[in-house]
Scaffold this motif. Structure first.
Motif, PDB file in Angstrom:
ATOM      1  N   ASP A  49       0.830  -1.208   0.000  1.00 40.95           N
ATOM      2  CA  ASP A  49       0.000   0.000   0.000  1.00 40.95           C
ATOM      3  C   ASP A  49       0.863   1.256   0.000  1.00 40.95           C
ATOM      4  O   ASP A  49       0.554   2.239  -0.677  1.00 40.95           O
ATOM      5  N   MET A  50       1.952   1.221   0.761  1.00 38.56           N
ATOM      6  CA  MET A  50       2.853   2.370   0.807  1.00 38.56           C
ATOM      7  C   MET A  50       3.490   2.613  -0.554  1.00 38.56           C
ATOM      8  O   MET A  50       3.544   3.750  -1.046  1.00 38.56           O
ATOM      9  N   LEU A  51       3.964   1.549  -1.199  1.00 42.25           N
ATOM     10  CA  LEU A  51       4.599   1.693  -2.506  1.00 42.25           C
ATOM     11  C   LEU A  51       3.621   2.230  -3.546  1.00 42.25           C
ATOM     12  O   LEU A  51       3.977   3.088  -4.365  1.00 42.25           O
ATOM     13  N   VAL A  52       2.398   1.742  -3.510  1.00 42.96           N
ATOM     14  CA  VAL A  52       1.375   2.215  -4.449  1.00 42.96           C
ATOM     15  C   VAL A  52       1.111   3.702  -4.239  1.00 42.96           C
ATOM     16  O   VAL A  52       0.995   4.475  -5.201  1.00 42.96           O
ATOM     17  N   ALA A  53       1.040   4.127  -2.976  1.00 38.85           N
ATOM     18  CA  ALA A  53       0.790   5.538  -2.678  1.00 38.85           C
ATOM     19  C   ALA A  53       1.943   6.417  -3.138  1.00 38.85           C
ATOM     20  O   ALA A  53       1.736   7.517  -3.666  1.00 38.85           O
ATOM     21  N   VAL A  54       3.167   5.949  -2.943  1.00 41.19           N
ATOM     22  CA  VAL A  54       4.341   6.720  -3.367  1.00 41.19           C
ATOM     23  C   VAL A  54       4.354   6.870  -4.889  1.00 41.19           C
ATOM     24  O   VAL A  54       4.590   7.961  -5.424  1.00 41.19           O
ATOM     25  N   ASP A  79       7.989   4.284  12.247  1.00 41.46           N
ATOM     26  CA  ASP A  79       7.646   3.046  12.948  1.00 41.46           C
ATOM     27  C   ASP A  79       6.802   2.104  12.103  1.00 41.46           C
ATOM     28  O   ASP A  79       6.626   0.939  12.462  1.00 41.46           O
ATOM     29  N   SER A  80       6.277   2.598  10.989  1.00 40.39           N
ATOM     30  CA  SER A  80       5.448   1.766  10.120  1.00 40.39           C
ATOM     31  C   SER A  80       5.504   2.333   8.705  1.00 40.39           C
ATOM     32  O   SER A  80       5.855   3.511   8.511  1.00 40.39           O
ATOM     33  N   PRO A  81       5.148   1.537   7.702  1.00 41.00           N
ATOM     34  CA  PRO A  81       5.094   2.069   6.338  1.00 41.00           C
ATOM     35  C   PRO A  81       4.135   3.251   6.204  1.00 41.00           C
ATOM     36  O   PRO A  81       4.399   4.173   5.429  1.00 41.00           O
ATOM     37  N   ARG A  82       3.048   3.234   6.954  1.00 48.31           N
ATOM     38  CA  ARG A  82       2.113   4.360   6.883  1.00 48.31           C
ATOM     39  C   ARG A  82       2.741   5.635   7.446  1.00 48.31           C
ATOM     40  O   ARG A  82       2.551   6.728   6.912  1.00 48.31           O
ATOM     41  N   GLU A  83       3.511   5.494   8.526  1.00 48.12           N
ATOM     42  CA  GLU A  83       4.194   6.666   9.072  1.00 48.12           C
ATOM     43  C   GLU A  83       5.265   7.161   8.106  1.00 48.12           C
ATOM     44  O   GLU A  83       5.545   8.358   8.036  1.00 48.12           O
ATOM     45  N   LEU A  84       5.852   6.253   7.350  1.00 49.35           N
ATOM     46  CA  LEU A  84       6.827   6.660   6.343  1.00 49.35           C
ATOM     47  C   LEU A  84       6.180   7.604   5.333  1.00 49.35           C
ATOM     48  O   LEU A  84       6.776   8.619   4.950  1.00 49.35           O
ATOM     49  N   LEU A  85       4.968   7.288   4.906  1.00 46.51           N
ATOM     50  CA  LEU A  85       4.255   8.179   3.986  1.00 46.51           C
ATOM     51  C   LEU A  85       4.099   9.567   4.590  1.00 46.51           C
ATOM     52  O   LEU A  85       4.278  10.584   3.911  1.00 46.51           O
ATOM     53  N   HIS A  86       3.764   9.617   5.867  1.00 50.65           N
ATOM     54  CA  HIS A  86       3.601  10.904   6.550  1.00 50.65           C
ATOM     55  C   HIS A  86       4.914  11.685   6.549  1.00 50.65           C
ATOM     56  O   HIS A  86       4.931  12.892   6.270  1.00 50.65           O
ATOM     57  N   LEU A  87       6.018  11.000   6.840  1.00 48.22           N
ATOM     58  CA  LEU A  87       7.314  11.670   6.873  1.00 48.22           C
ATOM     59  C   LEU A  87       7.735  12.150   5.485  1.00 48.22           C
ATOM     60  O   LEU A  87       8.460  13.142   5.358  1.00 48.22           O
TER      61      LEU A  87
END
Length: 239
Positions: free
Chosen positions: A109-114, A215-223
């Motif tokens: 999900d993170m990769l798709v969002a990026v 701490d998570s792939p979702r937080e990575l998106l936020h950062l």
């Protein structure tokens, strides 16, 4: 009335550069093991096979401390000779156990969002590409650059593979981010002049308390500043 003071006008060159920087494409480079895919069970099985085949008493925990470096360098760190034969055993056992590897929760999900945000994706890993590419294919995303020990350059913590991946992507270090989970990843990013985010769900610790950690792939998106739609509200669902 005294005349109002105005800031000096930007020169055409300065204005053009600012516009160019703001429009420059962004790139996200990621490590494989411990960031995209949980391969620890595979590595542990492979190391036990090495212990049995070569009569070694070096525990897996000690091998694990050096993850992220090229295999031959890890052998040097452990004081082991005959690295080529050990690597053959390790590769054979890893290939057999590869089905145990799993993408981390939320990674796809993170990769798709990026990618949807217009970023290009690349991978910089110390895993040989013959074993890395099948794992990446399981994630179902397109990586425009994959760099590792099969090509040119020195391995991590040297910056070479990160810089070569950026060349492949046509990206500037200032417009890229590298995500890793070991200290060698962070050092390589620093030496390449690329901002670094530590994957807190991975296998190692960052170099210091001032490190940026997701701490998570979702937080990575936020950062990364990538906004994703909130989960839809389901009537009658639990809050």
């Amino acid at each position: 009335m005294p005349p109002q003071l105005r800031p000096p006008a930007s020169s055409p060159a300065t204005g053009s550069k600012a516009a160019s920087d703001s429009e420059a494409p962004r790139s996200l480079l990621l490590d494989l093991d411990g960031v995209l895919v949980d391969t620890l069970p595979v590595m542990e099985i492979a190391w036990h096979a090495v212990q049995d085949a070569h009569g070694l008493d070096v525990p897996f925990a000690e091998y694990r401390e050096h993850l992220g470096r090229p295999f031959d360098v890890i052998m040097e760190c452990l004081g082991l000779a005959n690295a080529e034969a050990i690597h053959r055993t390790y590769t054979e056992a890893s290939t057999v156990a590869a089905h145990l590897a799993r993408g981390f929760d939320g990674i796809t999900d993170m990769l798709v969002a990026v990618a949807a945000a217009g970023w290009s994706l690349g991978v910089v890993t110390s895993k040989p590409l013959l074993r890395a590419k099948p794992l990446l294919a399981e994630l179902g995303c397109t990586f425009a650059a994959v760099r590792g020990p099969d090509g040119q350059g020195r391995g991590k913590p040297a910056p070479d593979w990160i810089l070569l991946a950026l060349v492949d992507l046509g990206a500037d270090p200032a417009n890229a981010t590298y995500v890793g989970d070991m200290a060698v990843d962070q050092e390589a990013a620093c030496r390449a002049g690329v901002p670094y985010i530590h994957a807190g769900w991975g296998y190692g610790r960052p170099l210091g308390p001032s490190s940026v950690v997701a701490d998570s792939p979702r937080e990575l998106l936020h950062l990364l500043g990538i906004v994703t739609p909130a989960a839809p509200f389901v009537e009658g669902g639990l809050l």
